[in-house]
Enzyme design. Structure first.
Site, PDB file in Angstrom:
ATOM      1  N   CYS A  86      10.516  88.626 -35.975  1.00 11.40           N
ATOM      2  CA  CYS A  86      10.325  88.874 -34.510  1.00 11.40           C
ATOM      3  C   CYS A  86      10.484  90.262 -34.352  1.00 11.40           C
ATOM      4  CB  CYS A  86      11.529  88.134 -33.643  1.00 11.40           C
ATOM      5  SG  CYS A  86      11.602  88.222 -31.971  1.00 11.40           S
ATOM      6  N   HIS A 127       8.056  79.481 -31.315  1.00  8.40           N
ATOM      7  CA  HIS A 127       8.867  80.470 -31.424  1.00  8.40           C
ATOM      8  C   HIS A 127       9.058  81.083 -30.025  1.00  8.40           C
ATOM      9  CE1 HIS A 127      10.018  84.213 -33.618  1.00  8.40           C
ATOM     10  NE2 HIS A 127      10.030  84.777 -32.572  1.00  8.40           N
ATOM     11  N   GLU A 128       8.057  81.337 -29.238  1.00  4.51           N
ATOM     12  CA  GLU A 128       8.222  82.147 -28.060  1.00  4.51           C
ATOM     13  C   GLU A 128       9.135  81.230 -26.877  1.00  4.51           C
ATOM     14  OE1 GLU A 128       7.819  85.124 -28.444  1.00  4.51           O
ATOM     15  OE2 GLU A 128       6.329  84.757 -30.065  1.00  4.51           O
ATOM     16  N   HIS A 131      12.481  81.613 -27.354  1.00  8.20           N
ATOM     17  CA  HIS A 131      13.010  82.750 -26.635  1.00  8.20           C
ATOM     18  C   HIS A 131      13.650  82.366 -25.207  1.00  8.20           C
ATOM     19  CE1 HIS A 131      12.589  86.570 -28.974  1.00  8.20           C
ATOM     20  NE2 HIS A 131      11.465  85.965 -29.548  1.00  8.20           N
TER      21      HIS A 131
END
Length: 137
Positions: A86, A127-128, A131
């Protein structure tokens, strides 16, 4: 406008709030910042540029897309272990990802979309979305 990448783990650990049409500048900044970092990055969440909103930008099938308030509505039983990095963090970390996901979201024109993603594209989106929940990978 290209923004600086946030690396503060305390800020990145906060949960993001839903986005609205008032966040159009953040959408544009996120896309600009992703394009400027495309040689080393395939996706970004808004908190990576300092805005805790549920907006992501990603390169999917060689095209830039924006997802506003995305929700994973379905996922495959099949998963895999991935090693991810990241821009906001140093190093590589392991994460379990679903091979296929269906996502409902608003596009950059705030039109409702529903789409299924597989493989690496699904991994980017997962993955995002992590966040948004303050999960650091």
């Amino acid at each position: 406008m290209i923004k600086e990448i946030v690396t503060d783990p305390i800020f990145l650990s906060r949960k993001s709030e839903p986005a609205s049409k008032e966040d159009i500048q953040t959408i544009n900044d996120l896309l600009d910042t992703l394009k400027a970092n495309s040689c080393r990055c395939v996706g970004m969440a808004a908190n990576m540029i300092g805005v805790s909103k549920t907006i992501l930008a990603a390169i999917i099938d060689n095209e830039y897309i924006v997802m506003i308030n995305p929700k994973i509505t379905d996922k495959s039983k099949r998963s895999f272990e991935a090693e991810e990095s990241c821009l906001s963090l140093n190093g590589v970390r392991k994460a379990v990802r679903y091979f296929s996901i269906t996502v409902e979201y608003l596009d950059c024109k705030f039109k409702r979309k529903k789409q299924t993603f597989t493989g690496f594209n699904a991994q980017i989106i997962q993955h995002e979305i992590d966040h948004f929940n303050g999960i650091l990978i």
